[in-house]
Design a protein around this motif. Structure first.
Motif, PDB file in Angstrom:
ATOM      1  N   ALA A 183      -7.358  27.750  14.236  1.00 35.55           N
ATOM      2  CA  ALA A 183      -7.441  28.816  13.241  1.00 35.55           C
ATOM      3  C   ALA A 183      -8.796  29.508  13.345  1.00 35.55           C
ATOM      4  O   ALA A 183      -9.836  28.854  13.419  1.00 35.55           O
ATOM      5  CB  ALA A 183      -7.242  28.248  11.842  1.00 35.55           C
ATOM      6  N   GLY A 184      -8.800  30.832  13.384  1.00 38.33           N
ATOM      7  CA  GLY A 184     -10.036  31.594  13.465  1.00 38.33           C
ATOM      8  C   GLY A 184     -10.518  31.854  14.878  1.00 38.33           C
ATOM      9  O   GLY A 184     -11.475  32.607  15.081  1.00 38.33           O
ATOM     10  N   GLN A 185      -9.856  31.252  15.878  1.00 43.03           N
ATOM     11  CA  GLN A 185     -10.244  31.482  17.270  1.00 43.03           C
ATOM     12  C   GLN A 185      -9.804  32.864  17.712  1.00 43.03           C
ATOM     13  O   GLN A 185      -8.690  33.302  17.407  1.00 43.03           O
ATOM     14  CB  GLN A 185      -9.597  30.421  18.172  1.00 43.03           C
ATOM     15  CG  GLN A 185      -9.859  30.612  19.655  1.00 43.03           C
ATOM     16  CD  GLN A 185      -9.171  29.553  20.502  1.00 43.03           C
ATOM     17  OE1 GLN A 185      -8.862  28.466  20.020  1.00 43.03           O
ATOM     18  NE2 GLN A 185      -8.921  29.867  21.764  1.00 43.03           N
ATOM     19  N   GLN A 186     -10.668  33.582  18.433  1.00 38.36           N
ATOM     20  CA  GLN A 186     -10.279  34.907  18.914  1.00 38.36           C
ATOM     21  C   GLN A 186      -9.216  34.767  19.987  1.00 38.36           C
ATOM     22  O   GLN A 186      -9.353  33.997  20.936  1.00 38.36           O
ATOM     23  CB  GLN A 186     -11.468  35.676  19.479  1.00 38.36           C
ATOM     24  CG  GLN A 186     -11.100  37.096  19.920  1.00 38.36           C
ATOM     25  CD  GLN A 186     -12.282  37.908  20.407  1.00 38.36           C
ATOM     26  OE1 GLN A 186     -13.387  37.394  20.522  1.00 38.36           O
ATOM     27  NE2 GLN A 186     -12.063  39.188  20.691  1.00 38.36           N
ATOM     28  N   ILE A 187      -8.127  35.540  19.834  1.00 38.79           N
ATOM     29  CA  ILE A 187      -7.028  35.474  20.795  1.00 38.79           C
ATOM     30  C   ILE A 187      -6.819  36.801  21.517  1.00 38.79           C
ATOM     31  O   ILE A 187      -6.170  36.832  22.558  1.00 38.79           O
ATOM     32  CB  ILE A 187      -5.717  35.050  20.103  1.00 38.79           C
ATOM     33  CG1 ILE A 187      -5.365  36.013  18.962  1.00 38.79           C
ATOM     34  CG2 ILE A 187      -5.817  33.610  19.589  1.00 38.79           C
ATOM     35  CD1 ILE A 187      -4.015  35.739  18.317  1.00 38.79           C
TER      36      ILE A 187
END
Length: 219
Positions: A183-187
């Motif tokens: 969650a919150g990781q740039q994709i």
């Protein structure tokens, strides 16, 4: 097969579930359930007509291996209402009961969710080209590409057996299929692929059905 998948918004690995509605042009049918039932009925009828009183034949039929289900045994939707408590959970991230949602991007909502058949199946958030797009919850990337018309560069993340999230119109994809994300990781980077301007089209799907993301995202 790909045409059918496109009509129904189904992406690789093209998984369908019992009781899921599928569109064949204008027609709607239930996936999986009736064909299996007919096959089993035909098999049973043939066995009975051949020898109704044969105990050996009945014994033979009882040894036939059951049809392998499309969905995993602990699938909480469609075919089974509760998970098997005795079954070991292989990946707690994908099989956990709770999903902690967060906003994938900050911006103004320019198009809300609609329950209409041809309405918006998510929300559209405006922004600038290249704006950071984050995973709304932890999970596994099950699709990253641009094969679905109208979505542009699209990412779909599986969070557990019930929930998926989708991120469309990206300029650049930063993750690949089967990759685990938090969650919150740039994709990705926000873009305007298959859109009139830079925006993120964000969807949450519960057991294959689109739901209003605003009911899940933090206030």
């Amino acid at each position: 097969m790909r045409e059918l998948a496109t009509i129904n918004g189904i992406v690789s690995p093209y998984t369908i579930y019992p009781k899921q509605k599928l569109r064949l042009n204008a027609a709607v049918v239930s996936a999986g359930k009736k064909p299996v039932a007919r096959h089993r009925q035909a098999t049973t009828s043939a066995s009975q007509n051949t020898n109704k009183n044969s105990s050996s034949q009945a014994k033979s039929n009882s040894s036939v291996k059951p049809v392998k289900p499309v969905a995993p045994k602990n699938q909480k939707g469609y075919g089974q209402s509760t998970p098997n408590k005795n079954e070991k959970i292989v990946n707690p991230t994908l099989n956990g009961d709770l999903v902690q949602w967060s906003w994938p991007v900050k911006g103004k909502i320019i198009s809300g969710f609609s329950h209409q058949q041809q309405g918006n199946k998510g929300i559209d958030i405006s922004g600038r080209e290249g704006t950071r797009v984050n995973a709304a919850a932890s999970g596994q990337v099950v699709y990253a590409g641009n094969a679905l018309r109208g979505y542009g560069n699209l990412i779909i993340i599986k969070h557990n057996d019930d929930y998926l999230s989708a991120y469309a119109h990206n300029r650049k994809l930063l993750v690949s299929e089967k990759q685990m994300v938090t969650a919150g990781q740039q994709i990705s980077e926000m873009g305007s692929t298959d859109a009139t301007d830079a925006r993120l089209h964000f969807e949450i799907r519960f057991r294959g059905t689109s739901v209003d993301p605003l009911k899940y995202l933090p206030k």
